[in-house]
Design a protein around this motif. Structure first.
Motif, PDB file in Angstrom:
ATOM      1  N   LEU A  29     -23.909   3.716 -13.222  1.00  0.00           N
ATOM      2  CA  LEU A  29     -23.232   2.866 -12.243  1.00  0.00           C
ATOM      3  C   LEU A  29     -21.946   2.273 -12.815  1.00  0.00           C
ATOM      4  O   LEU A  29     -20.943   2.155 -12.105  1.00  0.00           O
ATOM      5  N   ALA A  30     -21.953   1.916 -14.084  1.00  0.00           N
ATOM      6  CA  ALA A  30     -20.742   1.391 -14.717  1.00  0.00           C
ATOM      7  C   ALA A  30     -19.649   2.459 -14.766  1.00  0.00           C
ATOM      8  O   ALA A  30     -18.477   2.174 -14.515  1.00  0.00           O
ATOM      9  N   VAL A  31     -20.029   3.686 -15.067  1.00  0.00           N
ATOM     10  CA  VAL A  31     -19.054   4.784 -15.085  1.00  0.00           C
ATOM     11  C   VAL A  31     -18.511   5.040 -13.683  1.00  0.00           C
ATOM     12  O   VAL A  31     -17.307   5.248 -13.495  1.00  0.00           O
ATOM     13  N   LEU A  32     -19.380   4.987 -12.672  1.00  0.00           N
ATOM     14  CA  LEU A  32     -18.945   5.162 -11.289  1.00  0.00           C
ATOM     15  C   LEU A  32     -17.967   4.062 -10.884  1.00  0.00           C
ATOM     16  O   LEU A  32     -16.910   4.337 -10.294  1.00  0.00           O
ATOM     17  N   LEU A  33     -18.292   2.812 -11.203  1.00  0.00           N
ATOM     18  CA  LEU A  33     -17.407   1.693 -10.868  1.00  0.00           C
ATOM     19  C   LEU A  33     -16.067   1.824 -11.583  1.00  0.00           C
ATOM     20  O   LEU A  33     -15.012   1.598 -10.977  1.00  0.00           O
ATOM     21  N   ALA A  34     -16.085   2.203 -12.850  1.00  0.00           N
ATOM     22  CA  ALA A  34     -14.832   2.375 -13.591  1.00  0.00           C
ATOM     23  C   ALA A  34     -13.972   3.476 -12.977  1.00  0.00           C
ATOM     24  O   ALA A  34     -12.751   3.333 -12.880  1.00  0.00           O
ATOM     25  N   ILE A  72       6.775  -8.449  -0.734  1.00  0.00           N
ATOM     26  CA  ILE A  72       8.078  -7.896  -1.096  1.00  0.00           C
ATOM     27  C   ILE A  72       9.036  -9.067  -1.290  1.00  0.00           C
ATOM     28  O   ILE A  72       9.102  -9.963  -0.453  1.00  0.00           O
ATOM     29  N   SER A  73       9.751  -9.056  -2.391  1.00  0.00           N
ATOM     30  CA  SER A  73      10.748 -10.105  -2.634  1.00  0.00           C
ATOM     31  C   SER A  73      12.000  -9.466  -3.233  1.00  0.00           C
ATOM     32  O   SER A  73      11.957  -8.364  -3.772  1.00  0.00           O
ATOM     33  N   ARG A  74      13.099 -10.180  -3.102  1.00  0.00           N
ATOM     34  CA  ARG A  74      14.376  -9.711  -3.648  1.00  0.00           C
ATOM     35  C   ARG A  74      14.973 -10.794  -4.523  1.00  0.00           C
ATOM     36  O   ARG A  74      14.933 -11.966  -4.177  1.00  0.00           O
ATOM     37  N   GLU A  75      15.507 -10.372  -5.649  1.00  0.00           N
ATOM     38  CA  GLU A  75      16.257 -11.257  -6.542  1.00  0.00           C
ATOM     39  C   GLU A  75      17.574 -10.561  -6.848  1.00  0.00           C
ATOM     40  O   GLU A  75      17.618  -9.663  -7.676  1.00  0.00           O
ATOM     41  N   GLY A  76      18.590 -10.965  -6.158  1.00  0.00           N
ATOM     42  CA  GLY A  76      19.879 -10.305  -6.340  1.00  0.00           C
ATOM     43  C   GLY A  76      19.801  -8.857  -5.884  1.00  0.00           C
ATOM     44  O   GLY A  76      19.471  -8.564  -4.735  1.00  0.00           O
ATOM     45  N   ASP A  77      20.073  -7.943  -6.795  1.00  0.00           N
ATOM     46  CA  ASP A  77      20.021  -6.519  -6.479  1.00  0.00           C
ATOM     47  C   ASP A  77      18.654  -5.898  -6.746  1.00  0.00           C
ATOM     48  O   ASP A  77      18.470  -4.699  -6.554  1.00  0.00           O
ATOM     49  N   TRP A  78      17.686  -6.685  -7.193  1.00  0.00           N
ATOM     50  CA  TRP A  78      16.367  -6.163  -7.547  1.00  0.00           C
ATOM     51  C   TRP A  78      15.363  -6.368  -6.423  1.00  0.00           C
ATOM     52  O   TRP A  78      15.335  -7.412  -5.779  1.00  0.00           O
ATOM     53  N   VAL A  79      14.530  -5.365  -6.199  1.00  0.00           N
ATOM     54  CA  VAL A  79      13.452  -5.430  -5.210  1.00  0.00           C
ATOM     55  C   VAL A  79      12.129  -5.435  -5.971  1.00  0.00           C
ATOM     56  O   VAL A  79      11.879  -4.552  -6.801  1.00  0.00           O
ATOM     57  N   HIS A  80      11.295  -6.446  -5.682  1.00  0.00           N
ATOM     58  CA  HIS A  80       9.991  -6.576  -6.333  1.00  0.00           C
ATOM     59  C   HIS A  80       8.901  -6.396  -5.289  1.00  0.00           C
ATOM     60  O   HIS A  80       8.945  -7.017  -4.227  1.00  0.00           O
ATOM     61  N   VAL A  81       7.935  -5.559  -5.576  1.00  0.00           N
ATOM     62  CA  VAL A  81       6.822  -5.310  -4.648  1.00  0.00           C
ATOM     63  C   VAL A  81       5.520  -5.475  -5.419  1.00  0.00           C
ATOM     64  O   VAL A  81       5.382  -4.985  -6.542  1.00  0.00           O
ATOM     65  N   GLU A  82       4.571  -6.170  -4.797  1.00  0.00           N
ATOM     66  CA  GLU A  82       3.228  -6.289  -5.370  1.00  0.00           C
ATOM     67  C   GLU A  82       2.218  -5.881  -4.306  1.00  0.00           C
ATOM     68  O   GLU A  82       2.285  -6.340  -3.165  1.00  0.00           O
ATOM     69  N   VAL A  83       1.307  -5.012  -4.682  1.00  0.00           N
ATOM     70  CA  VAL A  83       0.238  -4.554  -3.793  1.00  0.00           C
ATOM     71  C   VAL A  83      -1.083  -5.040  -4.374  1.00  0.00           C
ATOM     72  O   VAL A  83      -1.355  -4.820  -5.549  1.00  0.00           O
ATOM     73  N   ARG A  84      -1.890  -5.695  -3.526  1.00  0.00           N
ATOM     74  CA  ARG A  84      -3.210  -6.181  -3.958  1.00  0.00           C
ATOM     75  C   ARG A  84      -4.273  -5.686  -2.988  1.00  0.00           C
ATOM     76  O   ARG A  84      -4.049  -5.642  -1.787  1.00  0.00           O
ATOM     77  N   ARG A  85      -5.413  -5.342  -3.538  1.00  0.00           N
ATOM     78  CA  ARG A  85      -6.563  -4.974  -2.711  1.00  0.00           C
ATOM     79  C   ARG A  85      -7.839  -5.180  -3.503  1.00  0.00           C
ATOM     80  O   ARG A  85      -7.799  -5.380  -4.719  1.00  0.00           O
ATOM     81  N   GLU A  86      -8.937  -5.143  -2.808  1.00  0.00           N
ATOM     82  CA  GLU A  86     -10.240  -5.287  -3.458  1.00  0.00           C
ATOM     83  C   GLU A  86     -11.014  -3.985  -3.288  1.00  0.00           C
ATOM     84  O   GLU A  86     -11.004  -3.388  -2.223  1.00  0.00           O
ATOM     85  N   VAL A  92     -20.470  -4.764  -5.927  1.00  0.00           N
ATOM     86  CA  VAL A  92     -19.590  -5.288  -6.970  1.00  0.00           C
ATOM     87  C   VAL A  92     -18.154  -5.120  -6.489  1.00  0.00           C
ATOM     88  O   VAL A  92     -17.699  -4.005  -6.263  1.00  0.00           O
ATOM     89  N   VAL A  93     -17.451  -6.253  -6.315  1.00  0.00           N
ATOM     90  CA  VAL A  93     -16.085  -6.214  -5.805  1.00  0.00           C
ATOM     91  C   VAL A  93     -15.125  -6.556  -6.945  1.00  0.00           C
ATOM     92  O   VAL A  93     -15.301  -7.557  -7.642  1.00  0.00           O
ATOM     93  N   VAL A  94     -14.115  -5.704  -7.124  1.00  0.00           N
ATOM     94  CA  VAL A  94     -13.145  -5.880  -8.194  1.00  0.00           C
ATOM     95  C   VAL A  94     -11.745  -5.947  -7.575  1.00  0.00           C
ATOM     96  O   VAL A  94     -11.360  -5.049  -6.830  1.00  0.00           O
ATOM     97  N   PRO A  95     -10.978  -7.014  -7.867  1.00  0.00           N
ATOM     98  CA  PRO A  95      -9.603  -7.058  -7.370  1.00  0.00           C
ATOM     99  C   PRO A  95      -8.697  -6.144  -8.194  1.00  0.00           C
ATOM    100  O   PRO A  95      -8.812  -6.080  -9.421  1.00  0.00           O
ATOM    101  N   VAL A  96      -7.815  -5.436  -7.507  1.00  0.00           N
ATOM    102  CA  VAL A  96      -6.879  -4.516  -8.159  1.00  0.00           C
ATOM    103  C   VAL A  96      -5.484  -4.842  -7.638  1.00  0.00           C
ATOM    104  O   VAL A  96      -5.304  -5.104  -6.448  1.00  0.00           O
TER     105      VAL A  96
END
Length: 111
Positions: A29-34, A72-86, A92-96
């Motif tokens: 089960l640990a190998v499956l979850l990983a 999604i955020s912008r700082e000057g000429d830079w675009v920053h994106v963050e994706v979160r899911r569970e 067993v729920v793991v945030p990614v």
């Protein structure tokens, strides 16, 4: 081997299996979850990269098709994106999460 020795060892394999089997199941089960979490991490990283690139070239709204929360955020000429899911396996729920940052393409004045 005498009959008494054989009778004394009768059932020992079953007892050993009963002791070892729960540990084997936990390891499997640990190998499956990983594996599931690793695949989800790769998927999040790819989604963050694709959305960041799309935003960098001016295609806004590209994060709507991503499975998870996209910021999604912008700082000057830079675009920053963050994706979160569970991700969950057997309760067993793991945030990614994953982040991507790219330099925005310059916009031209031509239509």
């Amino acid at each position: 081997m005498s009959a008494r020795a054989r009778d004394a060892e009768r059932g020992s394999a079953t007892a050993e299996l009963a002791v070892v089997l729960p540990g084997v199941v936990v390891v499997l089960l640990a190998v499956l979850l990983a594996g599931v979490v690793g695949a989800a991490q790769v998927s999040c990283q790819d989604a963050a990269r694709v959305v960041a690139r799309a935003e960098a070239i001016g295609e806004s709204g590209s994060g709507r098709s991503v499975d998870g929360n996209v910021s999604i955020s912008r700082e000057g000429d830079w675009v920053h994106v963050e994706v979160r899911r569970e991700v969950g396996v057997l309760g067993v729920v793991v945030p990614v999460s994953a982040r991507a940052t790219v330099l925005a393409e310059p916009t031209s004045g031509k239509p």
